[in-house]
Design a protein around this motif. Structure first.
Motif, PDB file in Angstrom:
ATOM      1  N   SER A 114       0.834  -1.198   0.000  1.00  0.00           N
ATOM      2  CA  SER A 114       0.000   0.000   0.000  1.00  0.00           C
ATOM      3  C   SER A 114       0.872   1.252   0.000  1.00  0.00           C
ATOM      4  CB  SER A 114      -0.914   0.018   1.225  1.00  0.00           C
ATOM      5  OG  SER A 114      -1.598   1.256   1.323  1.00  0.00           O
ATOM      6  N   LYS A 115       0.497   2.225  -0.836  1.00  0.00           N
ATOM      7  CA  LYS A 115       1.235   3.483  -0.913  1.00  0.00           C
ATOM      8  C   LYS A 115       0.672   4.537   0.035  1.00  0.00           C
ATOM      9  CE  LYS A 115       1.905   2.717  -5.877  1.00  0.00           C
ATOM     10  NZ  LYS A 115       1.619   3.248  -7.232  1.00  0.00           N
ATOM     11  N   VAL A 116      -0.543   4.325   0.508  1.00  0.00           N
ATOM     12  CA  VAL A 116      -1.239   5.346   1.285  1.00  0.00           C
ATOM     13  C   VAL A 116      -0.548   5.563   2.629  1.00  0.00           C
ATOM     14  CG1 VAL A 116      -3.435   5.998   2.337  1.00  0.00           C
ATOM     15  CG2 VAL A 116      -3.412   4.719   0.175  1.00  0.00           C
ATOM     16  N   GLY A 117      -0.250   6.819   2.922  1.00  0.00           N
ATOM     17  CA  GLY A 117       0.336   7.160   4.207  1.00  0.00           C
ATOM     18  C   GLY A 117       1.778   6.740   4.365  1.00  0.00           C
ATOM     19  N   ARG A 118       2.469   6.525   3.225  1.00  0.00           N
ATOM     20  CA  ARG A 118       3.874   6.114   3.266  1.00  0.00           C
ATOM     21  C   ARG A 118       4.682   6.992   2.321  1.00  0.00           C
ATOM     22  NH1 ARG A 118       4.621   0.492   1.315  1.00  0.00           N
ATOM     23  NH2 ARG A 118       6.691   0.779   2.236  1.00  0.00           N
ATOM     24  N   ALA A 137       5.259  18.398  13.670  1.00  0.00           N
ATOM     25  CA  ALA A 137       4.426  18.362  12.455  1.00  0.00           C
ATOM     26  C   ALA A 137       3.173  17.527  12.696  1.00  0.00           C
ATOM     27  CB  ALA A 137       5.217  17.806  11.281  1.00  0.00           C
ATOM     28  N   PRO A 138       2.295  17.978  13.593  1.00  0.00           N
ATOM     29  CA  PRO A 138       1.107  17.162  13.927  1.00  0.00           C
ATOM     30  C   PRO A 138       0.145  16.966  12.767  1.00  0.00           C
ATOM     31  CG  PRO A 138       0.933  19.364  14.867  1.00  0.00           C
ATOM     32  CD  PRO A 138       2.332  19.232  14.348  1.00  0.00           C
ATOM     33  N   PHE A 139       0.155  17.896  11.788  1.00  0.00           N
ATOM     34  CA  PHE A 139      -0.772  17.762  10.664  1.00  0.00           C
ATOM     35  C   PHE A 139      -0.497  16.488   9.874  1.00  0.00           C
ATOM     36  CE2 PHE A 139       2.015  18.665   7.066  1.00  0.00           C
ATOM     37  CZ  PHE A 139       3.079  19.311   7.677  1.00  0.00           C
ATOM     38  N   MET A 140       0.751  15.978   9.914  1.00  0.00           N
ATOM     39  CA  MET A 140       1.086  14.756   9.189  1.00  0.00           C
ATOM     40  C   MET A 140       0.262  13.571   9.677  1.00  0.00           C
ATOM     41  SD  MET A 140       3.516  15.649   7.055  1.00  0.00           S
ATOM     42  CE  MET A 140       4.504  14.229   6.635  1.00  0.00           C
ATOM     43  N   TYR A 141      -0.065  13.562  10.972  1.00  0.00           N
ATOM     44  CA  TYR A 141      -0.790  12.440  11.552  1.00  0.00           C
ATOM     45  C   TYR A 141      -2.292  12.714  11.591  1.00  0.00           C
ATOM     46  CZ  TYR A 141       3.991  12.663  13.192  1.00  0.00           C
ATOM     47  OH  TYR A 141       5.345  12.826  13.250  1.00  0.00           O
ATOM     48  N   ILE A 142      -2.647  13.960  11.884  1.00  0.00           N
ATOM     49  CA  ILE A 142      -4.072  14.329  11.959  1.00  0.00           C
ATOM     50  C   ILE A 142      -4.755  14.085  10.618  1.00  0.00           C
ATOM     51  CG2 ILE A 142      -5.682  16.255  12.267  1.00  0.00           C
ATOM     52  CD1 ILE A 142      -3.642  17.442  14.258  1.00  0.00           C
ATOM     53  N   ASN A 143      -4.055  14.429   9.521  1.00  0.00           N
ATOM     54  CA  ASN A 143      -4.628  14.271   8.179  1.00  0.00           C
ATOM     55  C   ASN A 143      -4.278  12.935   7.542  1.00  0.00           C
ATOM     56  OD1 ASN A 143      -5.796  16.927   7.990  1.00  0.00           O
ATOM     57  ND2 ASN A 143      -3.713  17.713   7.847  1.00  0.00           N
ATOM     58  N   HIS A 144      -3.600  12.080   8.297  1.00  0.00           N
ATOM     59  CA  HIS A 144      -3.214  10.748   7.814  1.00  0.00           C
ATOM     60  C   HIS A 144      -2.341  10.814   6.554  1.00  0.00           C
ATOM     61  CE1 HIS A 144      -5.911   9.070  10.793  1.00  0.00           C
ATOM     62  NE2 HIS A 144      -6.895   9.807  10.308  1.00  0.00           N
ATOM     63  N   THR A 145      -1.614  11.933   6.416  1.00  0.00           N
ATOM     64  CA  THR A 145      -0.607  11.986   5.364  1.00  0.00           C
ATOM     65  C   THR A 145       0.422  10.884   5.587  1.00  0.00           C
ATOM     66  OG1 THR A 145      -0.895  14.372   5.203  1.00  0.00           O
ATOM     67  CG2 THR A 145       1.096  13.455   4.224  1.00  0.00           C
ATOM     68  N   LYS A 175       2.892   8.471  20.363  1.00  0.00           N
ATOM     69  CA  LYS A 175       4.048   8.508  21.252  1.00  0.00           C
ATOM     70  C   LYS A 175       5.324   8.956  20.537  1.00  0.00           C
ATOM     71  CE  LYS A 175       2.310   4.789  24.249  1.00  0.00           C
ATOM     72  NZ  LYS A 175       2.562   3.417  24.763  1.00  0.00           N
ATOM     73  N   ASN A 176       5.655   8.295  19.436  1.00  0.00           N
ATOM     74  CA  ASN A 176       6.938   8.593  18.798  1.00  0.00           C
ATOM     75  C   ASN A 176       6.843   8.513  17.277  1.00  0.00           C
ATOM     76  OD1 ASN A 176       7.402   5.700  18.111  1.00  0.00           O
ATOM     77  ND2 ASN A 176       7.534   5.523  20.350  1.00  0.00           N
ATOM     78  N   ILE A 177       7.754   9.215  16.622  1.00  0.00           N
ATOM     79  CA  ILE A 177       7.749   9.305  15.165  1.00  0.00           C
ATOM     80  C   ILE A 177       8.109   7.978  14.509  1.00  0.00           C
ATOM     81  CG2 ILE A 177       8.959  10.371  13.210  1.00  0.00           C
ATOM     82  CD1 ILE A 177       8.997  12.955  14.708  1.00  0.00           C
ATOM     83  N   SER A 178       8.881   7.146  15.184  1.00  0.00           N
ATOM     84  CA  SER A 178       9.281   5.879  14.586  1.00  0.00           C
ATOM     85  C   SER A 178       8.080   5.001  14.258  1.00  0.00           C
ATOM     86  CB  SER A 178      10.234   5.129  15.516  1.00  0.00           C
ATOM     87  OG  SER A 178       9.605   4.825  16.746  1.00  0.00           O
ATOM     88  N   SER A 179       6.976   5.176  14.985  1.00  0.00           N
ATOM     89  CA  SER A 179       5.780   4.374  14.707  1.00  0.00           C
ATOM     90  C   SER A 179       5.230   4.666  13.317  1.00  0.00           C
ATOM     91  CB  SER A 179       4.696   4.648  15.760  1.00  0.00           C
ATOM     92  OG  SER A 179       4.300   6.018  15.736  1.00  0.00           O
ATOM     93  N   VAL A 180       5.536   5.864  12.790  1.00  0.00           N
ATOM     94  CA  VAL A 180       5.128   6.252  11.444  1.00  0.00           C
ATOM     95  C   VAL A 180       6.235   5.952  10.431  1.00  0.00           C
ATOM     96  CG1 VAL A 180       4.555   8.220   9.978  1.00  0.00           C
ATOM     97  CG2 VAL A 180       3.554   8.035  12.241  1.00  0.00           C
ATOM     98  N   MET A 181       7.438   6.378  10.780  1.00  0.00           N
ATOM     99  CA  MET A 181       8.531   6.306   9.827  1.00  0.00           C
ATOM    100  C   MET A 181       8.948   4.878   9.496  1.00  0.00           C
ATOM    101  SD  MET A 181       9.236   9.214   8.689  1.00  0.00           S
ATOM    102  CE  MET A 181       8.579  10.833   9.050  1.00  0.00           C
ATOM    103  N   LYS A 182       8.691   3.935  10.354  1.00  0.00           N
ATOM    104  CA  LYS A 182       9.089   2.556  10.074  1.00  0.00           C
ATOM    105  C   LYS A 182       8.354   1.996   8.859  1.00  0.00           C
ATOM    106  CE  LYS A 182       5.738   0.288  13.149  1.00  0.00           C
ATOM    107  NZ  LYS A 182       5.586  -0.567  14.349  1.00  0.00           N
ATOM    108  N   HIS A 183       7.254   2.628   8.474  1.00  0.00           N
ATOM    109  CA  HIS A 183       6.495   2.159   7.308  1.00  0.00           C
ATOM    110  C   HIS A 183       7.045   2.724   5.994  1.00  0.00           C
ATOM    111  CE1 HIS A 183       3.517   0.429   9.977  1.00  0.00           C
ATOM    112  NE2 HIS A 183       3.386   1.594  10.584  1.00  0.00           N
TER     113      HIS A 183
END
Length: 315
Positions: free
Chosen positions: A11-15, A77-85, A92-100
């Protein structure tokens, strides 16, 4: 997009690519090829040895960049998570997003690399076979790095909007003018056929297609037409279908849109001026990289030089 080993699959969405590091393939080619007249035959053992050294350095740089990015405060950069970009945030931490995301091993100048090693670019089949081995080697390294670091490493065919010029200039400063390598203002984008090669659109697709399946962190193949192509939609459809049949994941058709700012004539306008009113006040819109620009003159001199040399794949 490369496969996400942490749950999102293909999936490309949110990555996206966390960060790229681009390998200067022409420099390795120059150091071990025939282009400087220091040897009659390319030193391929030396080439592979240096490429592996650079790959290890690239892996180290990408892991360090990843760690630094993940050390930042999520409040930056909270908008990255609020808008599911970017998906997967655990609050808690950015690694939970960046690991994808992907750790992108970029590359530039396969054509110039081959020219430096063998005196011919990868339009020639023998040089193409070697170039494909190089990209397959980088791809295998990316898979191994993914396992070593539990991250998503991928191969990135760097668009090189800026470094096409800066890297070429550095090579020119270091090695001087070398025919078909540093005798221009740019390096050829990633695995692309050089813009000046007089090939048909189908030949260009045939050459680039085997590489594209390896560009898991981003790739593009395009063909260049003149503006008259808009009157031949059957031809456009034929070329697009051919690209899709050859599994090109991202395909583009480039054609110029020149406009006379005085009489508003549109079409391919020569450098001498508008064919209707002779004005030289021309806006030249072109797909120079991945973007449409207001005018080609806004790009660096490397990209401007590339545009001037582009062969129209009209046959």
């Amino acid at each position: 997009m490369s496969f996400d080993r942490h749950g999102f699959g293909y999936s490309k969405v949110g990555r996206g690519n966390v960060s790229p590091v681009t390998i200067n393939l022409p420099k390795i080619g120059i150091r071990h090829g025939i282009c400087l007249g220091e040897r009659d035959k390319a030193d391929l053992d030396g080439f592979w040895r240096e490429l592996d050294e650079i790959l290890k350095l690239t892996e180290k740089a990408l892991v360090e960049r990843y760690a630094y990015i993940c050390s930042q405060n999520p409040k930056a950069a909270p908008f990255m998570y609020i808008n599911h970009t970017m998906r997967g945030f655990n609050n808690k931490n950015i690694s939970s997003v960046m690991k994808h995301g992907s750790q992108a091993i970029g590359l530039i100048g396969v054509a110039e690399m081959c020219e430096a090693l063998f005196g011919k670019n990868h339009v020639d089949m023998s040089a193409r076979n070697f170039a494909l081995q190089v990209i397959e080697h980088i791809s295998d390294f990316a898979k191994e790095a993914s396992e070593r670091n539990d991250l998503n490493f991928g191969v990135y065919f760097t668009p090189a909007e800026g470094c096409c010029y800066t890297i070429c200039k550095k090579l020119k400063d270091e090695f001087g003018i070398i025919s078909n390598i540093t005798d221009k203002e740019f390096l050829t984008n990633s695995i692309h056929v050089p813009v000046w090669e007089e090939v048909t659109p189908f030949e260009k697709i045939d050459i680039e297609a085997p590489f594209c399946k390896l560009g898991t962190s981003g790739c593009i193949t395009y063909v260049e037409f003149d503006s008259k192509i808009i009157n031949n939609l059957d031809a456009v459809e034929t070329v697009i279908n051919y690209a899709m049949d050859n599994n090109i994941p991202y395909f583009a058709i480039n054609f110029p849109l020149d406009t006379c700012c005085d009489c508003h004539y549109q079409g391919d306008i020569p450098s001498e001026g508008c064919p209707v009113c002779n004005s030289k006040n021309i806006e030249r819109l072109a797909r120079v990289t991945g973007y449409l620009t207001s005018d080609v003159s806004h790009f660096n001199q490397g990209k401007q030089d590339e545009v001037k040399r582009r062969f129209k794949h009209m046959k």
